[in-house]
Scaffold this motif. Structure first.
Motif, PDB file in Angstrom:
ATOM      1  N   VAL A 293      -0.594   4.627  13.065  1.00 30.54           N
ATOM      2  CA  VAL A 293      -1.278   3.384  13.425  1.00 30.54           C
ATOM      3  C   VAL A 293      -2.647   3.707  14.004  1.00 30.54           C
ATOM      4  CG1 VAL A 293       0.745   1.909  13.827  1.00 30.54           C
ATOM      5  CG2 VAL A 293      -0.073   3.399  15.681  1.00 30.54           C
ATOM      6  N   MET A 294      -3.603   2.833  13.723  1.00 30.92           N
ATOM      7  CA  MET A 294      -4.939   2.959  14.319  1.00 30.92           C
ATOM      8  C   MET A 294      -5.137   1.744  15.219  1.00 30.92           C
ATOM      9  SD  MET A 294      -8.662   2.953  12.519  1.00 30.92           S
ATOM     10  CE  MET A 294      -9.000   4.693  12.401  1.00 30.92           C
ATOM     11  N   ILE A 295      -5.596   2.001  16.437  1.00 37.23           N
ATOM     12  CA  ILE A 295      -5.732   0.913  17.410  1.00 37.23           C
ATOM     13  C   ILE A 295      -7.175   0.838  17.900  1.00 37.23           C
ATOM     14  CG2 ILE A 295      -4.921   0.064  19.660  1.00 37.23           C
ATOM     15  CD1 ILE A 295      -2.264   1.459  19.020  1.00 37.23           C
ATOM     16  N   GLY A 296      -7.716  -0.381  17.882  1.00 37.49           N
ATOM     17  CA  GLY A 296      -9.095  -0.582  18.302  1.00 37.49           C
ATOM     18  C   GLY A 296      -9.196  -1.332  19.616  1.00 37.49           C
ATOM     19  N   ARG A 297      -9.275  -2.674  19.534  1.00 39.44           N
ATOM     20  CA  ARG A 297      -9.579  -3.474  20.721  1.00 39.44           C
ATOM     21  C   ARG A 297      -8.570  -3.301  21.841  1.00 39.44           C
ATOM     22  NH1 ARG A 297      -9.407  -8.669  17.810  1.00 39.44           N
ATOM     23  NH2 ARG A 297      -8.013  -7.353  16.585  1.00 39.44           N
ATOM     24  N   ALA A 298      -7.294  -3.143  21.502  1.00 43.82           N
ATOM     25  CA  ALA A 298      -6.281  -2.984  22.559  1.00 43.82           C
ATOM     26  C   ALA A 298      -6.491  -1.675  23.328  1.00 43.82           C
ATOM     27  CB  ALA A 298      -4.880  -3.025  21.956  1.00 43.82           C
ATOM     28  N   ALA A 299      -7.110  -0.696  22.678  1.00 46.08           N
ATOM     29  CA  ALA A 299      -7.362   0.588  23.350  1.00 46.08           C
ATOM     30  C   ALA A 299      -8.589   0.516  24.266  1.00 46.08           C
ATOM     31  CB  ALA A 299      -7.544   1.689  22.319  1.00 46.08           C
ATOM     32  N   ILE A 300      -9.471  -0.430  24.001  1.00 45.19           N
ATOM     33  CA  ILE A 300     -10.619  -0.594  24.916  1.00 45.19           C
ATOM     34  C   ILE A 300     -10.100  -1.214  26.212  1.00 45.19           C
ATOM     35  CG2 ILE A 300     -12.855  -1.731  25.310  1.00 45.19           C
ATOM     36  CD1 ILE A 300     -13.080   0.341  23.138  1.00 45.19           C
TER      37      ILE A 300
ATOM     38  N   CYS B   1       0.841  -1.203   0.000  1.00 41.30           N
ATOM     39  CA  CYS B   1       0.000   0.000   0.000  1.00 41.30           C
ATOM     40  C   CYS B   1       0.875   1.251   0.000  1.00 41.30           C
ATOM     41  CB  CYS B   1      -0.909   0.021   1.233  1.00 41.30           C
ATOM     42  SG  CYS B   1      -2.112  -1.310   1.247  1.00 41.30           S
ATOM     43  N   CYS B   2       1.950   1.232   0.791  1.00 40.42           N
ATOM     44  CA  CYS B   2       2.823   2.408   0.882  1.00 40.42           C
ATOM     45  C   CYS B   2       3.533   2.675  -0.443  1.00 40.42           C
ATOM     46  CB  CYS B   2       3.846   2.243   2.003  1.00 40.42           C
ATOM     47  SG  CYS B   2       3.088   2.320   3.634  1.00 40.42           S
ATOM     48  N   LYS B   3       3.782   1.597  -1.199  1.00 43.90           N
ATOM     49  CA  LYS B   3       4.467   1.760  -2.498  1.00 43.90           C
ATOM     50  C   LYS B   3       3.655   2.604  -3.484  1.00 43.90           C
ATOM     51  CE  LYS B   3       7.789  -1.924  -2.941  1.00 43.90           C
ATOM     52  NZ  LYS B   3       7.667  -3.380  -2.952  1.00 43.90           N
ATOM     53  N   THR B   4       2.351   2.743  -3.248  1.00 42.21           N
ATOM     54  CA  THR B   4       1.532   3.574  -4.146  1.00 42.21           C
ATOM     55  C   THR B   4       1.905   5.050  -3.991  1.00 42.21           C
ATOM     56  OG1 THR B   4      -0.181   3.865  -2.450  1.00 42.21           O
ATOM     57  CG2 THR B   4      -0.486   2.015  -3.975  1.00 42.21           C
ATOM     58  N   GLY B   5       2.619   5.374  -2.918  1.00 42.63           N
ATOM     59  CA  GLY B   5       2.992   6.774  -2.685  1.00 42.63           C
ATOM     60  C   GLY B   5       1.931   7.528  -1.889  1.00 42.63           C
ATOM     61  N   LYS B   6       0.805   6.842  -1.580  1.00 41.01           N
ATOM     62  CA  LYS B   6      -0.260   7.498  -0.820  1.00 41.01           C
ATOM     63  C   LYS B   6       0.034   7.391   0.685  1.00 41.01           C
ATOM     64  CE  LYS B   6      -2.926   8.292  -4.488  1.00 41.01           C
ATOM     65  NZ  LYS B   6      -4.281   7.925  -4.771  1.00 41.01           N
ATOM     66  N   THR B   7      -0.653   8.219   1.473  1.00 44.11           N
ATOM     67  CA  THR B   7      -0.469   8.187   2.923  1.00 44.11           C
ATOM     68  C   THR B   7      -1.304   7.057   3.519  1.00 44.11           C
ATOM     69  OG1 THR B   7      -0.129  10.556   2.890  1.00 44.11           O
ATOM     70  CG2 THR B   7      -0.669   9.599   5.024  1.00 44.11           C
ATOM     71  N   ILE B   8      -0.638   6.157   4.248  1.00 42.11           N
ATOM     72  CA  ILE B   8      -1.309   4.951   4.767  1.00 42.11           C
ATOM     73  C   ILE B   8      -1.213   4.904   6.290  1.00 42.11           C
ATOM     74  CG2 ILE B   8      -1.340   2.397   4.743  1.00 42.11           C
ATOM     75  CD1 ILE B   8      -1.926   3.643   1.942  1.00 42.11           C
ATOM     76  N   ILE B   9      -2.356   4.678   6.930  1.00 38.93           N
ATOM     77  CA  ILE B   9      -2.405   4.405   8.373  1.00 38.93           C
ATOM     78  C   ILE B   9      -2.689   2.902   8.512  1.00 38.93           C
ATOM     79  CG2 ILE B   9      -3.606   4.890  10.566  1.00 38.93           C
ATOM     80  CD1 ILE B   9      -2.392   7.451   9.585  1.00 38.93           C
ATOM     81  N   ALA B  10      -1.882   2.220   9.314  1.00 39.80           N
ATOM     82  CA  ALA B  10      -2.034   0.769   9.466  1.00 39.80           C
ATOM     83  C   ALA B  10      -3.024   0.450  10.580  1.00 39.80           C
ATOM     84  CB  ALA B  10      -0.675   0.159   9.813  1.00 39.80           C
ATOM     85  N   ASN B  11      -3.803  -0.608  10.371  1.00 39.27           N
ATOM     86  CA  ASN B  11      -4.775  -1.047  11.381  1.00 39.27           C
ATOM     87  C   ASN B  11      -4.899  -2.569  11.360  1.00 39.27           C
ATOM     88  OD1 ASN B  11      -8.239  -1.441  11.504  1.00 39.27           O
ATOM     89  ND2 ASN B  11      -7.084  -0.809  13.293  1.00 39.27           N
ATOM     90  N   GLY B  12      -5.043  -3.121  12.574  1.00 42.66           N
ATOM     91  CA  GLY B  12      -5.262  -4.563  12.715  1.00 42.66           C
ATOM     92  C   GLY B  12      -4.245  -5.203  13.634  1.00 42.66           C
ATOM     93  N   ASP B  13      -4.669  -5.529  14.863  1.00 37.20           N
ATOM     94  CA  ASP B  13      -3.841  -6.289  15.821  1.00 37.20           C
ATOM     95  C   ASP B  13      -2.619  -5.537  16.342  1.00 37.20           C
ATOM     96  OD1 ASP B  13      -5.567  -8.437  15.385  1.00 37.20           O
ATOM     97  OD2 ASP B  13      -4.316  -9.279  13.809  1.00 37.20           O
ATOM     98  N   ILE B  14      -2.602  -4.217  16.271  1.00 36.17           N
ATOM     99  CA  ILE B  14      -1.413  -3.471  16.707  1.00 36.17           C
ATOM    100  C   ILE B  14      -1.485  -3.270  18.225  1.00 36.17           C
ATOM    101  CG2 ILE B  14      -0.095  -1.316  16.450  1.00 36.17           C
ATOM    102  CD1 ILE B  14      -1.556  -1.153  13.613  1.00 36.17           C
ATOM    103  N   LYS B  15      -0.407  -3.656  18.928  1.00 37.42           N
ATOM    104  CA  LYS B  15      -0.459  -3.627  20.397  1.00 37.42           C
ATOM    105  C   LYS B  15       0.814  -3.103  21.043  1.00 37.42           C
ATOM    106  CE  LYS B  15      -3.033  -8.011  20.635  1.00 37.42           C
ATOM    107  NZ  LYS B  15      -2.550  -8.667  19.433  1.00 37.42           N
ATOM    108  N   THR B  16       1.975  -3.355  20.437  1.00 36.76           N
ATOM    109  CA  THR B  16       3.226  -3.095  21.170  1.00 36.76           C
ATOM    110  C   THR B  16       4.113  -2.095  20.425  1.00 36.76           C
ATOM    111  OG1 THR B  16       4.429  -4.824  20.004  1.00 36.76           O
ATOM    112  CG2 THR B  16       3.224  -5.506  21.987  1.00 36.76           C
ATOM    113  N   LEU B  17       5.110  -1.610  21.177  1.00 39.66           N
ATOM    114  CA  LEU B  17       6.085  -0.692  20.598  1.00 39.66           C
ATOM    115  C   LEU B  17       6.836  -1.385  19.455  1.00 39.66           C
ATOM    116  CD1 LEU B  17       7.289   2.095  20.932  1.00 39.66           C
ATOM    117  CD2 LEU B  17       8.884   1.181  22.604  1.00 39.66           C
ATOM    118  N   HIS B  18       7.089  -2.676  19.652  1.00 37.64           N
ATOM    119  CA  HIS B  18       7.767  -3.450  18.609  1.00 37.64           C
ATOM    120  C   HIS B  18       6.919  -3.441  17.326  1.00 37.64           C
ATOM    121  CE1 HIS B  18       8.720  -7.237  16.466  1.00 37.64           C
ATOM    122  NE2 HIS B  18       9.940  -6.794  16.661  1.00 37.64           N
TER     123      HIS B  18
END
Ligand SMILES: Cc1cc2nc3c(=O)[nH]c(=O)nc-3n(C[C@H](O)[C@H](O)[C@H](O)COP(=O)(O)O)c2cc1C
Length: 264
Positions: free
Chosen positions: A211-218, A181-198
């Motif tokens: 990054v967009m965070i859902g369930r981990a933020a609840i 997605c990033c290779k298109t040159g467009k601005t991308i926000i990642a979402n899905g299962d993101i939880k840690t600094l790593h």
């Protein structure tokens, strides 16, 4: 642009009270739950309530729908409240009911329709983002319909939930797609299962702008500060704050749902 930490829209969880809390604990931007713009055009009370912004919380209003005239009608009467940042068009909802009507995930391959809706929003001077999945099903995922969509739509940025429409949360999201997605040159926000600094560091290497965070933020609304390296706040304090600020919420479903997941 600074790297963005966003709270995901979650129906019956992320009302203004929860968005306020997450923003206090580091979420740079928050999103209202999805509402149909047809309902907004008809001044549906529940839908209008869902897009209300109080306490200046930085918010994008998430909308979905097909009918261009209804979108125009809603926007003609729309007055931004303090905190309003723009609109997010949801084309990733996996609900079969929406797909049967050519909406939700079915819109990922309707590039010109999505571009028209985005341009209607932009013509009114508002920012427009698009939140998508990787296609309605495995076949569309393999055909990379999401890349065509990202290339063909001139949204301000794209939030990519790295699953296709037939994948449930028990299947891991497919982060390798972020690179494509990033290779298109467009601005991308990642979402899905993101939880840690790593996780965040890895995704930064892939080239995403946030990054967009859902369930981990609840479970922990202070996850945003934690990922930014800020001092950690005790969960008991966060929970007490939530209990206090949510006590006057008119619709009790949000408080009931959030309290089921908020860590002790
Ligand atoms: C209860 C619930 C409600 C959701 N409601 C919405 C919604 O209204 N709009 C939307 O774009 N995504 C919605 N989502 C999807 C999330 O925004 C997000 O894409 C998904 O949970 C993956 O992120 P996560 O792994 O960080 O939770 C919802 C997810 C959950 C669990």
């Amino acid at each position: 642009m600074d790297f963005i930490y966003a709270l995901a829209p979650m129906e019956n969880f992320t009302n203004n009270t929860f968005r306020f809390l997450a923003h206090q604990y580091g979420a740079d931007i928050t999103f209202t739950e999805m509402v149909m713009f047809d309902a907004l055009a008809k001044n549906n009370k529940t839908s209008l309530e869902r897009i209300k912004i109080t306490n200046n919380v930085p918010t994008e209003i998430q909308i979905a729908g097909l009918n261009e005239n209804h979108l125009k009608k809603f926007l003609e009467n729309f007055t931004p409240e303090p905190g309003f940042l723009g609109f997010c068009l949801n084309i990733g909802c996996p609900s079969q009911k929406l797909i049967d009507h050519g909406m939700g995930c079915a819109m990922i391959k309707r590039v010109s329709k999505v571009e028209k809706l985005v341009q209607i929003i932009k013509a009114k001077g508002f920012r427009a983002s698009v939140k998508l999945r990787l296609g309605a099903n495995r076949h569309e995922f393999e055909k990379k319909v999401y890349i065509n969509l990202i290339k063909g739509v001139n949204a301000d940025y794209f939030i990519v939930h790295a699953r296709h429409g037939k994948q449930f949360f028990d299947e891991t999201s497919n982060w390798s797609t972020f690179k494509k997605c990033c290779k298109t040159g467009k601005t991308i926000i990642a979402n899905g299962d993101i939880k840690t600094l790593h996780d965040v560091e890895l995704l930064k290497e892939f080239g995403v702008s946030g990054v967009m965070i859902g369930r981990a933020a609840i479970r922990n609304p202070a996850i945003f500060d934690k990922l930014k390296g800020e001092k950690e706040t005790k969960m008991a304090k966060i929970k007490n704050e939530y209990l206090e600020i949510s006590k006057n919420d008119k619709n009790k479903i949000y408080r009931k749902n959030v309290l089921k997941f908020l860590k002790k």
